[in-house]
Motif scaffolding. Sequence first.
Motif, mmCIF file in Angstrom:
data_model
loop_
_atom_site.group_PDB
_atom_site.id
_atom_site.type_symbol
_atom_site.label_atom_id
_atom_site.label_comp_id
_atom_site.label_asym_id
_atom_site.label_seq_id
_atom_site.Cartn_x
_atom_site.Cartn_y
_atom_site.Cartn_z
ATOM 1 N N THR A 191 0.863 -1.172 0.000
ATOM 2 C CA THR A 191 0.000 0.000 0.000
ATOM 3 C C THR A 191 0.903 1.226 0.000
ATOM 4 O OG1 THR A 191 -0.073 0.234 2.410
ATOM 5 C CG2 THR A 191 -1.722 -1.215 1.378
ATOM 6 N N PHE A 192 0.376 2.354 -0.420
ATOM 7 C CA PHE A 192 1.193 3.566 -0.452
ATOM 8 C C PHE A 192 1.712 3.909 0.931
ATOM 9 C CE2 PHE A 192 1.546 8.232 -0.077
ATOM 10 C CZ PHE A 192 2.592 8.422 -0.975
ATOM 11 N N GLU A 193 0.854 3.828 1.925
ATOM 12 C CA GLU A 193 1.230 4.214 3.288
ATOM 13 C C GLU A 193 2.324 3.315 3.848
ATOM 14 O OE1 GLU A 193 -2.659 5.727 2.110
ATOM 15 O OE2 GLU A 193 -1.822 3.692 2.124
ATOM 16 N N ASP A 194 2.185 2.012 3.662
ATOM 17 C CA ASP A 194 3.206 1.071 4.147
ATOM 18 C C ASP A 194 4.522 1.238 3.392
ATOM 19 O OD1 ASP A 194 1.512 0.028 6.029
ATOM 20 O OD2 ASP A 194 0.952 -1.740 4.851
ATOM 21 N N ALA A 195 4.418 1.529 2.096
ATOM 22 C CA ALA A 195 5.621 1.711 1.288
ATOM 23 C C ALA A 195 6.408 2.936 1.742
ATOM 24 C CB ALA A 195 5.242 1.844 -0.185
ATOM 25 N N VAL A 196 5.717 4.048 2.019
ATOM 26 C CA VAL A 196 6.403 5.260 2.472
ATOM 27 C C VAL A 196 7.081 5.002 3.821
ATOM 28 C CG1 VAL A 196 6.144 7.667 3.191
ATOM 29 C CG2 VAL A 196 4.894 6.811 1.193
ATOM 30 N N LYS A 197 6.403 4.301 4.693
ATOM 31 C CA LYS A 197 6.986 3.971 6.001
ATOM 32 C C LYS A 197 8.254 3.134 5.830
ATOM 33 C CE LYS A 197 5.875 1.931 10.508
ATOM 34 N NZ LYS A 197 4.835 1.247 11.327
ATOM 35 N N ASP A 198 8.200 2.124 4.975
ATOM 36 C CA ASP A 198 9.360 1.269 4.712
ATOM 37 C C ASP A 198 10.495 2.079 4.088
ATOM 38 O OD1 ASP A 198 10.304 -1.682 4.478
ATOM 39 O OD2 ASP A 198 10.659 -0.876 2.471
ATOM 40 N N TYR A 199 10.145 2.970 3.184
ATOM 41 C CA TYR A 199 11.123 3.826 2.504
ATOM 42 C C TYR A 199 11.843 4.727 3.504
ATOM 43 C CZ TYR A 199 12.733 7.193 -1.104
ATOM 44 O OH TYR A 199 13.472 8.005 -1.929
ATOM 45 N N VAL A 200 11.085 5.357 4.391
ATOM 46 C CA VAL A 200 11.679 6.246 5.408
ATOM 47 C C VAL A 200 12.617 5.460 6.318
ATOM 48 C CG1 VAL A 200 11.170 7.664 7.440
ATOM 49 C CG2 VAL A 200 9.829 7.958 5.350
ATOM 50 N N GLU A 201 12.221 4.256 6.679
ATOM 51 C CA GLU A 201 13.080 3.425 7.526
ATOM 52 C C GLU A 201 14.389 3.098 6.812
ATOM 53 O OE1 GLU A 201 10.678 0.059 8.519
ATOM 54 O OE2 GLU A 201 9.473 1.163 10.015
ATOM 55 N N TRP A 202 14.318 2.829 5.507
ATOM 56 C CA TRP A 202 15.530 2.548 4.726
ATOM 57 C C TRP A 202 16.434 3.779 4.658
ATOM 58 C CZ3 TRP A 202 17.865 4.544 0.381
ATOM 59 C CH2 TRP A 202 18.895 3.774 -0.192
ATOM 60 N N LEU A 203 15.838 4.937 4.437
ATOM 61 C CA LEU A 203 16.624 6.179 4.360
ATOM 62 C C LEU A 203 17.327 6.470 5.681
ATOM 63 C CD1 LEU A 203 14.039 8.370 2.407
ATOM 64 C CD2 LEU A 203 16.313 7.707 1.584
ATOM 65 N N LYS A 204 16.644 6.229 6.785
ATOM 66 C CA LYS A 204 17.255 6.443 8.105
ATOM 67 C C LYS A 204 18.387 5.452 8.356
ATOM 68 C CE LYS A 204 13.214 8.447 10.448
ATOM 69 N NZ LYS A 204 12.151 8.234 11.461
ATOM 70 N N LYS A 205 18.140 4.204 8.020
ATOM 71 C CA LYS A 205 19.123 3.145 8.237
ATOM 72 C C LYS A 205 20.400 3.415 7.459
ATOM 73 C CE LYS A 205 19.757 -1.852 7.700
ATOM 74 N NZ LYS A 205 19.131 -3.116 7.210
ATOM 75 N N ASN A 206 20.263 4.008 6.281
ATOM 76 C CA ASN A 206 21.411 4.267 5.426
ATOM 77 C C ASN A 206 21.923 5.712 5.517
ATOM 78 O OD1 ASN A 206 21.905 1.748 3.538
ATOM 79 N ND2 ASN A 206 19.693 1.920 3.844
ATOM 80 N N ASN A 207 21.435 6.420 6.558
ATOM 81 C CA ASN A 207 21.912 7.788 6.861
ATOM 82 C C ASN A 207 21.689 8.789 5.733
ATOM 83 O OD1 ASN A 207 22.962 7.001 9.464
ATOM 84 N ND2 ASN A 207 24.680 6.047 8.382
ATOM 85 N N TYR A 208 20.591 8.614 4.987
ATOM 86 C CA TYR A 208 20.245 9.594 3.959
ATOM 87 C C TYR A 208 19.341 10.683 4.524
ATOM 88 C CZ TYR A 208 22.397 6.760 0.328
ATOM 89 O OH TYR A 208 23.306 6.071 -0.442
ATOM 90 N N ILE A 209 18.708 10.408 5.676
ATOM 91 C CA ILE A 209 17.925 11.453 6.349
ATOM 92 C C ILE A 209 18.223 11.365 7.848
ATOM 93 C CG2 ILE A 209 16.108 11.458 4.636
ATOM 94 C CD1 ILE A 209 14.365 9.896 6.555
#
Length: 304
Positions: A286-304
């Motif tokens: 779903t869009f909402e779950d995808a954005v949540k997963d995306y944000v978690e990936w960005l944080k994990k990889n120090n992009y945000i």
Amino acid sequence: MKVLITGGAGFIGSNLALTLQKNYEVVVLDDFFSGHFKNLIGFEGDIISESILDVDLNQFKDVDVIFHQAAITDTTVSDQRLMMKINTEGFKRFLNFAIENNTTFIYASSAATYGNAPAPQKEEDAGKPNNIYGFSKWICDCIAKRCMEKYPDAHIVGLRYFNVFGPREQFKGKMASMVWQLMKQMLEGKRPRIFKWGEQKRDQVYVKDIVNINLLAMKAKESCIVNAGTGRAVSFNHIIEVLNSILGFEYEPEYIDNPYEEFYQNHTEADLTKAKKYLGYKPKWTFEDAVKDYVEWLKKNNYI
């Protein structure tokens, strides 16, 4: 099995490469004009840094599957000759090679081929693109269709990508998704800017679903050109609402005039009937779950 990914250092190509290397021998071809080496951190296969127009194709005769992702994806490029040379002539070169060598050929088409066709867009609605990028992809589809008819035993699958977002798009700059652009503005302390009045809708599809449909295309029982999206349109206002919720912000959008209104696609939404029929594709995110997963990936990889 051995696979070749053209444009493998780009957004979608790199996600494909990192997934496919778990089970296959993977070769990436990319001239690094718009691709980025950081997208391939963790990739352990071979990389060939040459143009799709010049590379010697004979070295790929032992390849079983070609994922053709290489293209100029900047829709603001106005050099028509360059766009057609890279996107269409480059495509034709690899398609012909695949047919001659009985190689499975899976390629990236685009929802830009639909122009202003009403939503939900069905595959037969394509053919009136608004820009040279969409036109270059439409001509690729036309060439592919003729080859499907002429060579019924060939394995050719075209995937019309809608608005893809997710990990490894941050190097696309201005061509990165609205999800990334709006998130970046908010993280910089700015109000997210969208066109008046934010009710434009896009089929925002997570890159993990795009990887999945490419994998399904490898097993297609017959050649086809199908939509690759979610079947659900999301408004720009809703993107901001979801980002506010996940990031813990309370930003109100800043509405601006749309300078592209004359040829702007106000509503894209993939009809997935054929994708389900020919590939068994059903989006998992779903869009909402995808954005949540995306944000978690960005944080994990120090992009945000």
